[in-house]
Design a protein around this motif. Structure first.
Motif, PDB file in Angstrom:
ATOM      1  N   GLU A   4      -4.049  -8.816   6.574  1.00 51.63           N
ATOM      2  CA  GLU A   4      -5.084  -8.730   5.542  1.00 51.63           C
ATOM      3  C   GLU A   4      -4.541  -9.359   4.267  1.00 51.63           C
ATOM      4  N   SER A   5      -5.318 -10.229   3.653  1.00 51.44           N
ATOM      5  CA  SER A   5      -4.887 -10.795   2.371  1.00 51.44           C
ATOM      6  C   SER A   5      -4.764  -9.724   1.302  1.00 51.44           C
ATOM      7  N   GLY A   6      -5.551  -8.663   1.428  1.00 43.92           N
ATOM      8  CA  GLY A   6      -5.509  -7.579   0.449  1.00 43.92           C
ATOM      9  C   GLY A   6      -4.388  -6.588   0.656  1.00 43.92           C
ATOM     10  N   ASP A   7      -3.543  -6.849   1.655  1.00 45.20           N
ATOM     11  CA  ASP A   7      -2.424  -5.925   1.929  1.00 45.20           C
ATOM     12  C   ASP A   7      -1.283  -6.195   0.952  1.00 45.20           C
ATOM     13  N   MET A   8      -1.437  -5.661  -0.246  1.00 42.40           N
ATOM     14  CA  MET A   8      -0.436  -5.819  -1.303  1.00 42.40           C
ATOM     15  C   MET A   8      -0.042  -4.435  -1.812  1.00 42.40           C
ATOM     16  N   MET A  40      -0.335  -1.603   3.403  1.00 45.30           N
ATOM     17  CA  MET A  40      -1.541  -0.811   3.201  1.00 45.30           C
ATOM     18  C   MET A  40      -1.700   0.291   4.250  1.00 45.30           C
ATOM     19  N   PRO A  63      -2.583   2.620   0.924  1.00 45.36           N
ATOM     20  CA  PRO A  63      -3.781   1.788   0.775  1.00 45.36           C
ATOM     21  C   PRO A  63      -4.373   1.796  -0.632  1.00 45.36           C
ATOM     22  N   CYS A  96       0.529  -6.268   7.125  1.00 44.63           N
ATOM     23  CA  CYS A  96      -0.736  -6.248   7.844  1.00 44.63           C
ATOM     24  C   CYS A  96      -1.443  -7.605   7.774  1.00 44.63           C
ATOM     25  N   LEU A 144      -3.706   0.388  -3.606  1.00 45.61           N
ATOM     26  CA  LEU A 144      -3.979  -0.856  -4.311  1.00 45.61           C
ATOM     27  C   LEU A 144      -5.188  -1.552  -3.684  1.00 45.61           C
ATOM     28  N   ALA A 145      -5.253  -1.565  -2.363  1.00 49.51           N
ATOM     29  CA  ALA A 145      -6.383  -2.202  -1.690  1.00 49.51           C
ATOM     30  C   ALA A 145      -7.691  -1.469  -1.966  1.00 49.51           C
ATOM     31  N   LEU A 146      -7.633  -0.154  -2.100  1.00 43.03           N
ATOM     32  CA  LEU A 146      -8.847   0.637  -2.313  1.00 43.03           C
ATOM     33  C   LEU A 146      -9.388   0.503  -3.734  1.00 43.03           C
ATOM     34  N   TRP A 150       1.617  -6.169  -7.570  1.00 46.39           N
ATOM     35  CA  TRP A 150       1.482  -7.521  -8.097  1.00 46.39           C
ATOM     36  C   TRP A 150       2.475  -7.709  -9.246  1.00 46.39           C
TER      37      TRP A 150
END
Length: 435
Positions: free
Chosen positions: A362-366, A325, A329, A360, A331-333, A369
């Motif tokens: 952060e769990s949202g650092d993808m 991310m 960033p 990172c 996907l996270a945004l 998917w």
């Protein structure tokens, strides 16, 4: 993974961009690495201009720097006869460092500071898109102090709901951008502008959103703006000549996206503008567009090195890469979707479904998917396509991770657009406290 521009698969199954194998780029410049296809960028810029040239109509295509702004990209835009659309002191400074003619720069944004407006006026930008009542008075005062005048457009919120993500939809009535059309703010703004001889109102501007695939939203916006042209010219003795329909033309990120080719959609934009203005008996204006994403998004590919794996039986397999991310960033945004491939084994068929994670905390650092890939192993080179817009420009130093390098490729040659940031670079502006 879909291939764009000069990207192709070599006989050995390796991805090449600009006639350079990606493994060579990764070895030379490291990973993560943004790779930009110069010929494809230039072709996208030319595709916007051809319909106007064939129709012999007045136009300006201003590359929206927010998508990806470096000195090198501004140099390319300059050489292709583009204008630039900037929204900050930093973007304007970058453009001027590239030797860009300031008279071919327009400045946008909903909260331009006094410092930014002074800089723009001093630099001699050709056009400022005024966004609100506060800015009318501030810009007029700066121009009066410097004994200058300047062409401006008024940004209109036309009340058009673009079919896109709410975070990148900007033309609806409830928006931080522009003068609201429905409540009559445009007429109020015109009266304010006419009180200041320093401000030369030459037209109207709207931007209905981003990642838009058809012309219908633009059709409605053009009609509403043409109606305002007719009203303002007849009631306020204005000589308006410019219509700016913004940008927002979409691109293909995955097979779910079905964008219209640039030349066809640009021709359709010309047609809907002609229809709108002729219906009110107004000559065709100088039509201005501000594309950003559609010029650079598909021209960019990000290369990563695969690291760890985590397999959760009957749930999910995570494959981690050396970026995330901090370099993308999106996907996270707002849940942006991408396609990925093992860049040195492009001929191999997918054998597993994995989710590509960043490094990172952060769990949202993808990044992706449920990507279908051949078995991904540590040390593999992974490519994610269509990362040329809003990736580098939104990159951060979260977790104190340096920003990647960006390289421009063309016909077997590579040139750095941006050098890789170092940990020393990140600490350069830190201040050591006195003991």
């Amino acid at each position: 993974m879909e291939l764009y521009g000069t990207s192709r698969i070599l006989e050995n199954g390796e991805l090449a961009i600009g006639e350079i194998p990606v493994s060579k780029l990764a070895k030379t410049y490291g990973t993560p690495l943004y790779v930009y296809d110069e010929l494809f960028i230039r072709e996208q810029m030319r595709a916007y201009q051809r319909p106007f040239q064939h129709a012999h109509l007045p136009y300006r295509i201003a590359y929206a720097c927010k998508a990806f702004c470096t000195i090198g990209i501004c140099q390319i835009a300059k050489s292709e006869g583009m204008w630039l659309d900037v929204v900050s002191e930093g973007e304007l400074y970058t453009a001027l460092q590239a030797g860009f003619n300031p008279n071919h720069i327009c400045m946008n944004g909903n909260n331009k500071s006094e410092r930014e407006l002074r800089y723009a006026v001093h630099a001699g930008v050709g056009l400022i898109i005024v966004d609100n009542f506060y800015e009318i008075e501030l810009l007029a005062a700066i121009l009066r102090e410097q004994r200058r005048s300047l062409d401006i457009l008024l940004r209109v919120a036309p009340g058009v709901e673009a079919h896109t993500h709410e975070f990148i939809s900007t033309g609806q009535q409830d928006s931080k951008f522009g003068f609201d059309l429905k409540s009559g703010q445009i007429e109020m703004a015109v009266r304010r502008v006419k009180e200041h001889e320093e401000l030369h109102l030459v037209g109207l501007h709207s931007h209905i959103g981003s990642q838009i695939f058809d012309v219908e939203g633009f059709r409605l916006a053009a009609h509403r703006l043409a109606e305002q042209y007719a009203f303002l010219t007849s009631n306020y003795q204005l000589e308006l000549s410019v219509l700016n329909l913004g940008g927002g033309l979409g691109v293909r990120y995955t097979e779910e996206d079905t964008p219209t080719p640039i030349e066809r959609l640009t021709a359709e934009l010309i047609h809907v503008t002609q229809d709108a203005f002729s219906s009110f008996g107004i000559p065709f204006p100088l039509l201005m567009l501000e594309p950003g994403r559609s010029i650079v998004a598909q021209a960019g590919t990000t290369l990563y090195e695969v690291g760890s794996r985590k397999e959760i039986p009957s749930v999910r397999t995570y494959v981690a890469v050396d970026g995330g991310m901090t370099d993308n960033p999106r996907l996270a945004l707002y849940g942006a979707k991408y396609e990925a491939a093992i860049a040195t084994r492009m001929h191999e068929k997918p054998t597993e479904k994995v989710s590509i994670a960043g490094k990172c905390c952060e769990s949202g650092d993808m990044l992706v998917w449920d990507a279908q890939l051949p078995e991904a192993k540590a040390g593999d080179l992974l490519a994610i396509s269509c990362t040329g817009a809003y990736n580098y420009s939104m990159a951060s130093n979260y977790n104190r991770i340096p920003r990647p390098a960006a390289v421009l490729v063309k016909e077997g040659f590579a040139r750095l657009l941006v050098a890789r940031e170092s940990v020393e670079d990140m600490c350069r502006l830190d201040c050591i406290l006195d003991e």
